[in-house]
Design a protein around this motif. Structure first.
Motif, short mmCIF file in Angstrom:
data_model
loop_
_atom_site.label_atom_id
_atom_site.label_comp_id
_atom_site.label_asym_id
_atom_site.label_seq_id
_atom_site.Cartn_x
_atom_site.Cartn_y
_atom_site.Cartn_z
N ASP A 1 30.82 69.64 62.89
CA ASP A 1 31.12 67.74 63.47
C ASP A 1 32.89 67.32 63.83
N SER A 2 33.12 68.26 63.00
CA SER A 2 34.79 68.29 63.53
C SER A 2 34.94 68.98 65.40
N ASP A 3 34.07 69.79 65.52
CA ASP A 3 34.33 70.31 66.86
C ASP A 3 33.68 69.48 67.80
N PHE A 4 33.06 68.63 67.57
CA PHE A 4 32.11 67.34 68.63
C PHE A 4 33.90 66.70 69.11
N ARG A 5 34.19 66.11 67.78
CA ARG A 5 35.28 65.15 68.62
C ARG A 5 36.49 65.82 68.71
N ILE A 6 37.14 67.44 68.82
CA ILE A 6 37.53 67.47 69.36
C ILE A 6 37.55 67.61 70.96
N LEU A 7 35.96 68.83 71.21
CA LEU A 7 35.26 69.25 72.37
C LEU A 7 35.73 67.28 73.64
N ALA A 8 34.78 66.06 72.56
CA ALA A 8 34.80 65.15 73.28
C ALA A 8 36.35 64.87 74.21
N THR B 1 22.04 75.92 71.03
CA THR B 1 23.40 75.29 71.17
C THR B 1 22.80 74.05 71.11
N PRO B 2 23.60 73.15 69.91
CA PRO B 2 23.36 71.87 69.58
C PRO B 2 23.66 70.76 70.81
N ILE B 3 22.57 71.34 71.63
CA ILE B 3 22.52 69.99 73.16
C ILE B 3 23.21 68.15 72.84
N LYS B 4 22.27 68.45 72.07
CA LYS B 4 21.97 66.72 71.98
C LYS B 4 23.64 66.30 71.97
N GLN B 5 24.00 66.61 70.65
CA GLN B 5 25.62 66.68 70.52
C GLN B 5 26.38 66.27 70.99
N LEU B 6 26.58 68.17 71.88
CA LEU B 6 27.21 68.25 73.47
C LEU B 6 27.61 66.90 73.81
N GLN B 7 26.04 66.42 74.41
CA GLN B 7 25.93 65.25 75.75
C GLN B 7 26.52 64.60 74.66
N HIS B 8 26.30 63.61 73.85
CA HIS B 8 26.62 62.96 72.94
C HIS B 8 28.28 62.95 73.09
N ALA B 9 29.22 63.25 73.28
CA ALA B 9 29.97 63.99 72.99
C ALA B 9 30.01 64.17 74.90
#
Length: 442
Positions: free
Chosen positions: A251-258, A282-290
């Motif tokens: 979860d913290s990675d998605f915030r960084i990537l965003a 690959t968690p595509i939904k979460q990546l797209q949200h970011a």
């Protein structure tokens, strides 16, 4: 001039559609017009290609691969990820030579072009030889010369110079990235040095990161940081990165990537995750949200067995539905967009590739969907995702040049490519010399 085809229209958002009875006009490697058939009268010196009964799709992009590994196809089966690396692949790669890489790259380019893949994003050794194969066959490529920190400063700097040399070829369809292997095989110091070179010289960085949840846990235990946190603190994300896989993101990675979404893309290779039982995808939904663009890739054929992006996009749609436990997620339109526009972003060319639109490079494939596995054709978009085979590809155009015509490669002699590969393949899979290029212990 491509006459009288259907055209897959891939908008940036929303539903894809198929426009029938269209002509596509290209000039100097660029799509000039897409218009109803016979609305434009070509000049006498314009080459016309009759595409009646065919559908034109944007050229597919293989967003992450190791193309010369076609030479190891089928030589490392039914193994855990640890054994796949340590007992087979990294020992085999002690056999790599420039000539053997060139032979494998020629075969890979031929396979991809015949399947409608017009661009591949590569990460491997002896990248100059891969560039030579791409130049010969007419495919578009972004090449990242790979290095491990175990090769020392000389190996690292040689990889940087290889990227510079590829750039110096000054061929627009052949570009270069920097290719550190992964945070678990490349030190923080070498990652930081890579980020410095990337920023100073305008390169992007292509590497593996957070491939599995186990890798992420190991990184946290050993370094006190996830692989993505390491990429952030070493400056890799700030420089701009294509990340292969990302199945172990937190979860913290998605915030960084965003925070780095404008300079970051991720490549998903779903068949590999299934075959090596990697535990997730690959968690595509979460990546797209970011806000992170995602492309579709095959990884190397030593594990994927093919370089068929049609197979990859099909498995991507299926595994994403399963991951999210929603049959409504990853629609046919979204899947086609990942394989085209998403692939263009992964190749570092989001405004040049990925759609059949005026102003974009003329990279496209013409497919025949009349085969029994596609019929009856209620929805050609669904056929492209769930039914199409590589053998349905009839003609392929890269940069306005016909490279496959009537299912035959026209830029190189396929029989020569195959004979050369068969003659050399046994030398790549020979384990008698012992040793390995690296040890897998993330």
């Amino acid at each position: 001039m491509i006459r009288n085809c259907s055209v897959l229209v891939v908008p940036a958002q929303g539903e894809c559609r198929v426009d029938e009875y269209q002509d596509i006009v290209t000039e100097d490697g660029v799509i000039d017009e897409v218009m109803p058939t016979r609305a434009y009268q070509a000049e006498p010196d314009v080459e016309e290609l009759d595409a009646t009964g065919l559908i034109a799709v944007p050229g597919l992009v293989n967003s992450h691969t190791h193309s010369p590994m076609v030479m190891m196809r089928g030589a490392a089966e039914d193994l855990s990820i640890d054994d796949w690396f340590n007992r087979k692949i990294w020992p085999m790669e002690t056999n790599l030579t420039p000539e053997r890489v060139r032979v494998g790259a020629r075969l890979a380019c031929a396979e991809m072009l015949l399947a409608g893949v017009t661009t591949f994003v590569d990460h491997y050794f002896h990248a100059d030889q891969i560039a030579a194969a791409a130049l010969e066959t007419g495919i578009r490529a972004d090449l990242a010369p790979t290095f491990f920190s175990s090769t020392g400063a000389d190996g690292r700097e040689a990889a940087y110079q290889a990227a510079r040399d590829i750039r110096a070829l000054d061929v627009p369809r052949i570009t270069a990235s920097l290719g550190p292997h992964a945070p678990y095989t490349v030190t923080d110091e070498d990652l930081a040095r890579t980020a410095e070179v990337a920023r100073a010289e305008g390169f992007r960085i292509h590497l593996h990161a957070a491939e599995t949840a186990e890798q992420t846990r190991s990184s946290q235990d050993r370094h006190g940081a996830t692989p993505i946190e390491i990429l952030e603190r070493t400056g890799v994300l700030d420089a701009g990165a294509l990340i292969a896989h990302g199945c172990g993101l937190t979860d913290s990675d998605f915030r960084i990537l965003a925070n780095h979404a404008a300079r970051t893309t991720v490549a998903a290779c779903p068949k590999v995750y299934l075959k090596l039982a990697m535990g997730s995808t690959t968690p595509i939904k979460q990546l797209q949200h970011a806000g992170i663009p995602v492309g579709v890739g095959t990884d190397g054929a030593a594990v994927h067995n093919t370089l068929d992006v049609w197979e990859s996009l099909r498995l991507l749609a299926l595994t994403q539905k399963q991951r999210e436990q929603s049959a409504e997620w990853m629609t046919v339109s979204d899947t086609l967009r990942l394989a085209t526009r998403g692939g263009a972003a992964a190749a570092g060319l989001p405004n040049d590739l990925g759609a059949i639109e005026p102003g974009r490079r003329a990279d496209l494939a013409l497919l025949d969907l009349s085969g029994p596995h596609n019929q009856p054709l209620h929805d050609p978009r669904a056929a492209l995702v769930y039914s199409t085979r590589a053998s349905d590809v009839v003609t392929v155009v890269v940069d306005g040049n016909i490279v496959v015509r009537d299912r035959e490669l026209v830029t190189a002699d396929l029989s020569d490519i195959l004979a050369e590969a068969r003659a050399v393949a046994h030398t790549l899979v020979d384990l008698s010399r012992g040793g390995a290029v690296q040890h897998y212990a993330p």
